[in-house]
Design a protein around this motif. Structure first.
Motif, PDB file in Angstrom:
ATOM      1  N   PHE A 270       9.747   4.229   5.074  1.00  0.00           N
ATOM      2  CA  PHE A 270       9.483   3.408   6.056  1.00  0.00           C
ATOM      3  C   PHE A 270       9.601   1.705   6.694  1.00  0.00           C
ATOM      4  CE2 PHE A 270       5.876   1.261   7.000  1.00  0.00           C
ATOM      5  CZ  PHE A 270       4.655   2.111   7.258  1.00  0.00           C
ATOM      6  N   SER A 271      10.550   1.584   7.556  1.00  0.00           N
ATOM      7  CA  SER A 271      11.218   0.611   7.841  1.00  0.00           C
ATOM      8  C   SER A 271      11.160   0.499   9.226  1.00  0.00           C
ATOM      9  CB  SER A 271      12.967   1.387   7.590  1.00  0.00           C
ATOM     10  OG  SER A 271      13.223   2.707   8.840  1.00  0.00           O
ATOM     11  N   ARG A 272      11.105  -1.201   9.122  1.00  0.00           N
ATOM     12  CA  ARG A 272      10.658  -1.818  10.399  1.00  0.00           C
ATOM     13  C   ARG A 272      12.220  -1.085  12.144  1.00  0.00           C
ATOM     14  NH1 ARG A 272      14.021  -5.874   8.471  1.00  0.00           N
ATOM     15  NH2 ARG A 272      10.945  -6.849   6.742  1.00  0.00           N
ATOM     16  N   ARG A 273      11.156  -1.318  12.905  1.00  0.00           N
ATOM     17  CA  ARG A 273      11.937  -1.210  14.520  1.00  0.00           C
ATOM     18  C   ARG A 273      13.057  -1.604  14.628  1.00  0.00           C
ATOM     19  NH1 ARG A 273       8.563   1.467  19.610  1.00  0.00           N
ATOM     20  NH2 ARG A 273       6.966   2.753  18.284  1.00  0.00           N
TER      21      ARG A 273
ATOM     22  N   LEU B 105       0.871  -1.128   0.309  1.00  0.00           N
ATOM     23  CA  LEU B 105       0.295   0.113   0.254  1.00  0.00           C
ATOM     24  C   LEU B 105       1.246   1.284  -0.279  1.00  0.00           C
ATOM     25  CD1 LEU B 105      -2.497   1.748   0.279  1.00  0.00           C
ATOM     26  CD2 LEU B 105      -2.454   1.260   2.866  1.00  0.00           C
ATOM     27  N   VAL B 106       1.844   1.311   0.262  1.00  0.00           N
ATOM     28  CA  VAL B 106       2.755   2.632   1.281  1.00  0.00           C
ATOM     29  C   VAL B 106       3.701   2.974  -0.285  1.00  0.00           C
ATOM     30  CG1 VAL B 106       4.691   3.600   1.746  1.00  0.00           C
ATOM     31  CG2 VAL B 106       2.755   2.032   3.628  1.00  0.00           C
ATOM     32  N   ARG B 107       3.982   1.198  -1.066  1.00  0.00           N
ATOM     33  CA  ARG B 107       4.937   1.653  -2.417  1.00  0.00           C
ATOM     34  C   ARG B 107       3.924   2.439  -3.702  1.00  0.00           C
ATOM     35  NH1 ARG B 107       7.015  -3.861  -1.123  1.00  0.00           N
ATOM     36  NH2 ARG B 107       9.277  -3.311  -0.228  1.00  0.00           N
ATOM     37  N   GLN B 108       2.312   2.325  -3.377  1.00  0.00           N
ATOM     38  CA  GLN B 108       1.562   2.133  -4.864  1.00  0.00           C
ATOM     39  C   GLN B 108       1.063   3.657  -4.059  1.00  0.00           C
ATOM     40  OE1 GLN B 108      -1.656   0.757  -6.078  1.00  0.00           O
ATOM     41  NE2 GLN B 108      -1.362  -1.605  -5.106  1.00  0.00           N
TER      42      GLN B 108
ATOM     43  N   ARG C  19      14.111   0.773   0.555  1.00  0.00           N
ATOM     44  CA  ARG C  19      13.292   1.602   1.859  1.00  0.00           C
ATOM     45  C   ARG C  19      12.365   1.406   2.325  1.00  0.00           C
ATOM     46  NH1 ARG C  19      17.407   5.843   2.268  1.00  0.00           N
ATOM     47  NH2 ARG C  19      16.453   5.676   4.259  1.00  0.00           N
ATOM     48  N   ILE C  20      11.243   0.998   1.653  1.00  0.00           N
ATOM     49  CA  ILE C  20      10.023   0.228   1.885  1.00  0.00           C
ATOM     50  C   ILE C  20       9.956  -1.123   3.071  1.00  0.00           C
ATOM     51  CG2 ILE C  20       7.427   0.532   1.331  1.00  0.00           C
ATOM     52  CD1 ILE C  20       7.816   2.525   0.018  1.00  0.00           C
ATOM     53  N   GLU C  21      10.151  -1.143   3.480  1.00  0.00           N
ATOM     54  CA  GLU C  21       9.963  -2.755   4.565  1.00  0.00           C
ATOM     55  C   GLU C  21       8.604  -3.132   4.977  1.00  0.00           C
ATOM     56  OE1 GLU C  21      14.787  -1.690   6.112  1.00  0.00           O
ATOM     57  OE2 GLU C  21      13.820  -2.187   7.560  1.00  0.00           O
TER      58      GLU C  21
END
Length: 391
Positions: free
Chosen positions: A227-230, A160-163, A181-183
């Motif tokens: 958008f990266s995981r903790r 969703l973030v990529r779209q 960079r979107i994980e």
């Protein structure tokens, strides 16, 4: 007098002066940079945010009255260390001149452009933005605007973030989009159906998605979105008496919430001829509470409006993530460091605080770092959750 000045002298020897570079790029962040004379810089600070990346900043320069418009609203300013390592990139939001020769510039990181992008719209015309629906299912076939909505299938939150970026950011902002960079979040987050009609900015949408996924997000000093995981491993440790000049710890009920009244978007039920409007149109509302927290601390309620939520699964996922952070009293720390040569970006992981003997006092997520960008940069770190009333 010797005792008063002895400690600052040792301090200066331990942390020698280093060069800073403050560059003016003009109206484009990739424009040819012009180095501002360090002698004209009267002050500079900026912030890094775990949720947002490069944040606000301020630059104070000496300018004669005739030169006060040399830097315009919308121009870009970057801050680097002497080895050309960029620490900050911000857009000029305000210019305030004070006679006879002081120009104060208010800055905002590139993530501010996400406030200016609004996915979707209300209008059916091909010339206008139509409603945008993202999801794995088609749950709302009775929406009055369904005939002209644009539907995009997604099966994961990172998808969703990529779209959203591919359709609304690329070509419409200066932000660099790198799909790598979107994980994916540590724990999968389901996306049933989200509909956007231009009511909320892309920044507000990303804040909601990041809360559900428990991830970091923002735009870094290179202008690249992440958008990266903790991560659990601390990126740095700070010891009282060695690395820190000030430590404050606070515990209170200010950010404790164990009841959540969540209001979402409209739901259009099956069409009928009863004339009872309430049976056909209503808002999604959910009332959630965390029983253990309520029993121990009393009821602490917060009302939130998230217009793209209107299913049980989406609202429940939001509530669970919310209570995971805010249903218990939290420790908050504010610390100030001695001059530093290495940045502490909040999105790269937590930090550890140690007492004077090296014993760990706390390990926590850094929400915000304010950088006093002098010749020997110092950091002011805020460790603890952000205020949910600003979500």
């Amino acid at each position: 007098m010797v005792g008063i000045f002895h400690r600052p002298l040792l301090f200066e020897l331990a942390f020698p002066m280093s060069s800073r570079r403050i560059l003016h790029h003009g109206p484009h962040p990739q424009g040819t940079p012009v180095l501002l004379s360090d002698r004209t810089v009267a002050g500079c600070w900026f912030e890094w945010h775990r949720q947002g990346g490069c944040g606000p900043g301020e630059l104070i320069v000496q300018r004669q009255f005739a030169e006060r418009q040399a830097i315009e609203i919308g121009d870009w300013i970057s801050c680097e260390t002497e080895d050309h390592s960029r620490w900050y990139l911000g857009r000029v939001e305000e210019c305030h001149f004070q006679w006879p020769d002081l120009l104060r510039l208010r800055l905002a990181g590139m993530g501010i452009e996400l406030n200016e992008l609004f996915p979707g719209g209300f209008h059916p015309s091909p010339e206008a933005e139509r409603p945008h629906r993202y999801g794995a299912t088609d749950l709302f076939v009775h929406d009055p605007d369904r005939l002209w909505e644009r539907a995009f299938p997604v099966t994961s939150l990172q998808g969703l973030v990529r779209q959203l970026f591919e359709r609304h950011v690329v070509g419409q902002s200066h932000i660099t989009y790198d799909p790598a960079r979107i994980e994916a979040p540590e724990h999968p987050v389901s996306i049933d159906s989200l509909k956007f009609r231009g009511e909320e900015s892309l920044r507000a949408i990303l804040k909601d998605l990041a809360l559900r996924a428990q991830t970091h997000w923002g735009v870094d000093a290179a202008g690249v979105f992440f958008f990266s995981r903790r991560t659990s491993a601390p990126q740095a440790s700070f010891r009282i008496g060695r690395d820190l000049t000030s430590v404050e710890e606070s515990r209170d009920r200010e950010l404790l919430f164990n009841r959540l009244l969540l209001t979402g978007d409209y739901i259009y039920d099956a069409r009928d001829h009863s004339g009872q409007v309430a049976r056909r149109v209503y808002r999604w509302r959910g009332n959630y509470f965390e029983p253990a927290s309520s029993q121990q601390h009393g009821n602490r309620r917060l009302r939130l409006w998230v217009p793209w939520i209107r299913t049980q699964s989406d609202s429940l996922a939001f509530a669970r993530s919310f209570f995971r952070t805010y249903a218990v009293p939290t420790y908050r720390y504010t610390v100030e460091t001695v001059p530093q040569s290495t940045p502490i970006f909040p999105w790269l992981g937590p930090v550890s605080l140690e007492d004077a003997t090296g014993a760990i006092l706390a390990t926590g997520t850094v929400e915000k770092v304010r950088v006093l960008f002098d010749h020997a940069p110092r950091f002011r770190l805020e460790i603890g959750p952000e205020d949910p009333r600003e979500l």
